[in-house]
Scaffold this motif. Structure first.
Motif, PDB file in Angstrom:
ATOM      1  N   ASN A  18      58.780  28.513  46.236  1.00 45.25           N
ATOM      2  CA  ASN A  18      59.985  27.723  45.925  1.00 45.25           C
ATOM      3  C   ASN A  18      59.987  27.322  44.454  1.00 45.25           C
ATOM      4  O   ASN A  18      61.007  27.351  43.780  1.00 45.25           O
ATOM      5  CB  ASN A  18      60.029  26.444  46.775  1.00 45.25           C
ATOM      6  N   MET A  19      58.814  26.926  43.957  1.00 44.21           N
ATOM      7  CA  MET A  19      58.726  26.462  42.563  1.00 44.21           C
ATOM      8  C   MET A  19      58.926  27.610  41.586  1.00 44.21           C
ATOM      9  O   MET A  19      59.722  27.532  40.656  1.00 44.21           O
ATOM     10  CB  MET A  19      57.348  25.830  42.310  1.00 44.21           C
ATOM     11  N   HIS A  20      58.178  28.689  41.796  1.00 44.74           N
ATOM     12  CA  HIS A  20      58.249  29.813  40.838  1.00 44.74           C
ATOM     13  C   HIS A  20      59.614  30.496  40.885  1.00 44.74           C
ATOM     14  O   HIS A  20      60.187  30.814  39.838  1.00 44.74           O
ATOM     15  CB  HIS A  20      57.121  30.818  41.116  1.00 44.74           C
ATOM     16  N   ASN A  21      60.145  30.706  42.100  1.00 41.59           N
ATOM     17  CA  ASN A  21      61.428  31.410  42.191  1.00 41.59           C
ATOM     18  C   ASN A  21      62.561  30.598  41.571  1.00 41.59           C
ATOM     19  O   ASN A  21      63.457  31.151  40.940  1.00 41.59           O
ATOM     20  CB  ASN A  21      61.750  31.762  43.648  1.00 41.59           C
ATOM     21  N   ASN A  22      62.502  29.267  41.746  1.00 47.83           N
ATOM     22  CA  ASN A  22      63.543  28.442  41.122  1.00 47.83           C
ATOM     23  C   ASN A  22      63.454  28.527  39.598  1.00 47.83           C
ATOM     24  O   ASN A  22      64.466  28.654  38.912  1.00 47.83           O
ATOM     25  CB  ASN A  22      63.423  26.983  41.584  1.00 47.83           C
ATOM     26  N   ALA A  23      62.217  28.476  39.081  1.00 47.63           N
ATOM     27  CA  ALA A  23      62.054  28.563  37.618  1.00 47.63           C
ATOM     28  C   ALA A  23      62.463  29.952  37.113  1.00 47.63           C
ATOM     29  O   ALA A  23      63.118  30.066  36.072  1.00 47.63           O
ATOM     30  CB  ALA A  23      60.617  28.238  37.229  1.00 47.63           C
ATOM     31  N   PHE A  24      62.127  31.022  37.837  1.00 51.85           N
ATOM     32  CA  PHE A  24      62.568  32.373  37.434  1.00 51.85           C
ATOM     33  C   PHE A  24      64.097  32.409  37.321  1.00 51.85           C
ATOM     34  O   PHE A  24      64.660  32.887  36.344  1.00 51.85           O
ATOM     35  CB  PHE A  24      62.145  33.430  38.464  1.00 51.85           C
ATOM     36  N   LYS A  25      64.729  31.885  38.383  1.00 52.05           N
ATOM     37  CA  LYS A  25      66.197  31.948  38.443  1.00 52.05           C
ATOM     38  C   LYS A  25      66.829  31.141  37.303  1.00 52.05           C
ATOM     39  O   LYS A  25      67.659  31.653  36.550  1.00 52.05           O
ATOM     40  CB  LYS A  25      66.658  31.387  39.804  1.00 52.05           C
ATOM     41  N   LYS A  26      66.374  29.903  37.148  1.00 54.34           N
ATOM     42  CA  LYS A  26      67.002  29.025  36.151  1.00 54.34           C
ATOM     43  C   LYS A  26      66.730  29.482  34.718  1.00 54.34           C
ATOM     44  O   LYS A  26      67.504  29.213  33.808  1.00 54.34           O
ATOM     45  CB  LYS A  26      66.497  27.576  36.332  1.00 54.34           C
ATOM     46  N   LEU A  27      65.605  30.161  34.530  1.00 56.84           N
ATOM     47  CA  LEU A  27      65.265  30.605  33.165  1.00 56.84           C
ATOM     48  C   LEU A  27      65.716  32.048  32.908  1.00 56.84           C
ATOM     49  O   LEU A  27      65.474  32.594  31.827  1.00 56.84           O
ATOM     50  CB  LEU A  27      63.747  30.477  32.937  1.00 56.84           C
ATOM     51  N   GLY A  28      66.305  32.673  33.922  1.00 55.77           N
ATOM     52  CA  GLY A  28      66.818  34.034  33.743  1.00 55.77           C
ATOM     53  C   GLY A  28      65.713  35.072  33.613  1.00 55.77           C
ATOM     54  O   GLY A  28      65.905  36.096  32.946  1.00 55.77           O
ATOM     55  N   PHE A  29      64.564  34.826  34.260  1.00 56.30           N
ATOM     56  CA  PHE A  29      63.458  35.798  34.227  1.00 56.30           C
ATOM     57  C   PHE A  29      63.563  36.678  35.477  1.00 56.30           C
ATOM     58  O   PHE A  29      63.724  36.163  36.595  1.00 56.30           O
ATOM     59  CB  PHE A  29      62.124  35.051  34.209  1.00 56.30           C
ATOM     60  N   ASP A  30      63.471  37.976  35.303  1.00 53.50           N
ATOM     61  CA  ASP A  30      63.661  38.908  36.413  1.00 53.50           C
ATOM     62  C   ASP A  30      62.355  39.020  37.219  1.00 53.50           C
ATOM     63  O   ASP A  30      61.585  39.955  37.039  1.00 53.50           O
ATOM     64  CB  ASP A  30      64.083  40.274  35.847  1.00 53.50           C
ATOM     65  N   GLY A  31      62.134  38.039  38.083  1.00 56.27           N
ATOM     66  CA  GLY A  31      60.890  38.042  38.854  1.00 56.27           C
ATOM     67  C   GLY A  31      61.119  37.535  40.263  1.00 56.27           C
ATOM     68  O   GLY A  31      62.099  36.841  40.542  1.00 56.27           O
ATOM     69  N   VAL A 237      52.943  25.226  36.518  1.00 57.66           N
ATOM     70  CA  VAL A 237      53.534  25.388  35.176  1.00 57.66           C
ATOM     71  C   VAL A 237      52.608  26.252  34.310  1.00 57.66           C
ATOM     72  O   VAL A 237      53.053  27.183  33.624  1.00 57.66           O
ATOM     73  CB  VAL A 237      53.757  24.002  34.509  1.00 57.66           C
ATOM     74  N   LEU A 238      51.328  25.959  34.375  1.00 56.58           N
ATOM     75  CA  LEU A 238      50.373  26.715  33.538  1.00 56.58           C
ATOM     76  C   LEU A 238      50.261  28.170  34.010  1.00 56.58           C
ATOM     77  O   LEU A 238      50.173  29.093  33.188  1.00 56.58           O
ATOM     78  CB  LEU A 238      48.998  26.027  33.560  1.00 56.58           C
ATOM     79  N   ALA A 239      50.287  28.381  35.333  1.00 56.78           N
ATOM     80  CA  ALA A 239      50.238  29.760  35.857  1.00 56.78           C
ATOM     81  C   ALA A 239      51.494  30.519  35.432  1.00 56.78           C
ATOM     82  O   ALA A 239      51.432  31.677  34.996  1.00 56.78           O
ATOM     83  CB  ALA A 239      50.108  29.741  37.381  1.00 56.78           C
ATOM     84  N   PHE A 240      52.644  29.855  35.542  1.00 53.77           N
ATOM     85  CA  PHE A 240      53.923  30.456  35.151  1.00 53.77           C
ATOM     86  C   PHE A 240      53.886  30.882  33.683  1.00 53.77           C
ATOM     87  O   PHE A 240      54.390  31.945  33.297  1.00 53.77           O
ATOM     88  CB  PHE A 240      55.043  29.427  35.370  1.00 53.77           C
ATOM     89  N   ASP A 241      53.259  30.041  32.876  1.00 50.53           N
ATOM     90  CA  ASP A 241      53.150  30.335  31.436  1.00 50.53           C
ATOM     91  C   ASP A 241      52.338  31.621  31.207  1.00 50.53           C
ATOM     92  O   ASP A 241      52.681  32.435  30.355  1.00 50.53           O
ATOM     93  CB  ASP A 241      52.491  29.128  30.756  1.00 50.53           C
ATOM     94  N   TYR A 242      51.272  31.813  31.993  1.00 49.15           N
ATOM     95  CA  TYR A 242      50.509  33.080  31.898  1.00 49.15           C
ATOM     96  C   TYR A 242      51.355  34.244  32.421  1.00 49.15           C
ATOM     97  O   TYR A 242      51.384  35.315  31.820  1.00 49.15           O
ATOM     98  CB  TYR A 242      49.209  33.004  32.700  1.00 49.15           C
ATOM     99  N   PHE A 243      52.025  34.034  33.571  1.00 52.15           N
ATOM    100  CA  PHE A 243      52.808  35.123  34.185  1.00 52.15           C
ATOM    101  C   PHE A 243      53.889  35.634  33.235  1.00 52.15           C
ATOM    102  O   PHE A 243      54.200  36.819  33.206  1.00 52.15           O
ATOM    103  CB  PHE A 243      53.510  34.647  35.475  1.00 52.15           C
ATOM    104  N   THR A 244      54.507  34.703  32.490  1.00 51.24           N
ATOM    105  CA  THR A 244      55.667  35.067  31.655  1.00 51.24           C
ATOM    106  C   THR A 244      55.275  35.168  30.180  1.00 51.24           C
ATOM    107  O   THR A 244      56.150  35.142  29.311  1.00 51.24           O
ATOM    108  CB  THR A 244      56.798  34.038  31.840  1.00 51.24           C
ATOM    109  N   GLU A 245      53.981  35.252  29.934  1.00 52.85           N
ATOM    110  CA  GLU A 245      53.448  35.460  28.577  1.00 52.85           C
ATOM    111  C   GLU A 245      53.988  34.461  27.550  1.00 52.85           C
ATOM    112  O   GLU A 245      54.413  34.821  26.460  1.00 52.85           O
ATOM    113  CB  GLU A 245      53.691  36.912  28.134  1.00 52.85           C
ATOM    114  N   HIS A 246      53.935  33.204  27.955  1.00 50.40           N
ATOM    115  CA  HIS A 246      54.164  32.066  27.039  1.00 50.40           C
ATOM    116  C   HIS A 246      55.546  32.084  26.378  1.00 50.40           C
ATOM    117  O   HIS A 246      55.688  31.626  25.255  1.00 50.40           O
ATOM    118  CB  HIS A 246      53.074  32.032  25.956  1.00 50.40           C
TER     119      HIS A 246
END
Ligand code: NDP
Length: 264
Positions: A18-31, A237-246
């Motif tokens: 729920n957390m990662h998918n919402n952040a992907f969607k709101k930030l426009g990241f295709d994940g 948040v920190l994992a997301f930062d690694y996943f999306t390369e900062h």
């Protein structure tokens, strides 16, 4: 589209998607981020690769397997021997630990904390005790059985089992066992908890989304309490930062992860 997952057993309760998918969607990241129930931890790496993942989080009980699965470890993950985040780069798996910095950030809201009693001695305690000690906290560790305490004793922590525990005053008591996750158990005998909770300034259970027996007991002493939601968000948040390369502002990532957790 990049694929990410959380591996665990159990994993059904996890709110990480729920957390990662919402952040992907709101930030426009295709994940996309989903759950993988994994029985046999030794199959972690092959499952990661066969699912075509770009990154993953690892929860109970597979963090040791995640360490073994890593081709490269960052310095902190190597130091503490625990990995909760894997990222695939150039066909190699990089292992990180975001639990410990996430926990450190999550206790900022509690004031005047100097001494901490941690219940448990598993993978999460390995990483968090180290970062707390480096940040200047005095950390004592209480576990139901002795074997896992050996490495903490080697690293100079004050350690107890239920049998040799000496009650004294601790500012913060933290449940880092899995007692209360799938059951209604306290992490230590009630008499023992009754000997430390009345003198504490706060109590945290890092299990999230559940009023655990430990939290209920702490509340019965009118202590300020918190569950593991804040740690979950901060490690995410920190994992997301690694996943999306900062590439994203972490304040925004935090906002969208919080929204994903609480609005779902
Ligand atoms: P581990 O499996 O590595 O360690 C489990 C620990 O719990 C051991 O010390 C074990 O003691 C103890 N334990 C298990 N059952 C009981 C019980 N019934 N009574 C007393 N002690 C018990 O787990 P992890 O360190 O990976 O995770 C611990 C907890 O933290 C889990 O509930 C997990 O969901 C939560 N967590 C939450 C996070 C968040 O973001 N909020 C992040 C990471 C973890 P023994 O050595 O005697 O077996």
């Amino acid at each position: 589209m990049k694929k990410f997952a959380i591996f665990g057993n159990p994993v059904e309760h996890s709110k990480s998607p729920n957390m990662h998918n919402n952040a992907f969607k709101k930030l426009g990241f295709d994940g996309e981020y989903f759950k993988i129930h994994l029985e046999d931890g030794s199959k972690l790496k092959e499952t990661f690769l066969s699912q075509g993942l770009s990154g993953a989080n690892i929860t109970v009980p597979h963090k040791e397997e995640a360490l073994k699965a890593s081709d490269y470890l960052d310095d902190f993950a190597k130091k503490v021997g625990a990995v909760n985040t894997l990222v695939l780069k150039n066909d190699k798996l990089y292992g990180y630990n975001t639990d410990a910095p996430g926990f450190l950030k999550s206790i900022e809201k509690f004031r005047d904390i100097k001494t901490i009693l941690i219940l448990g001695a598993g993978g999460t305690v390995q990483s968090t005790s180290s970062i707390l000690k480096d940040a200047g906290y005095e950390v004592s560790i209480l576990n139901r059985s002795a074997p896992r305490l050996e490495k903490f004793i080697e690293h100079g922590f004050e350690c107890f089992t239920f049998d040799n525990f000496k009650p004294k005053s601790f500012d913060l008591i933290v449940n880092m066992t899995s007692a209360g996750l799938k059951d209604e158990n306290l992490p230590a005998p009630k008499e023992l908890l009754d000997s430390v909770l009345p003198n504490a300034k706060a109590a945290i259970d890092i299990i999230y989304g559940k009023d655990t027996p430990f939290l209920k007991l702490a509340k019965s002493y009118n202590l300020p309490t918190a569950d593991g939601s804040e740690m979950l968000i901060q490690q995410g948040v920190l994992a997301f930062d690694y996943f999306t390369e900062h590439q994203f502002d972490l304040n925004l990532v935090e906002e969208f992860m919080r929204e994903g957790l609480f609005d779902s």
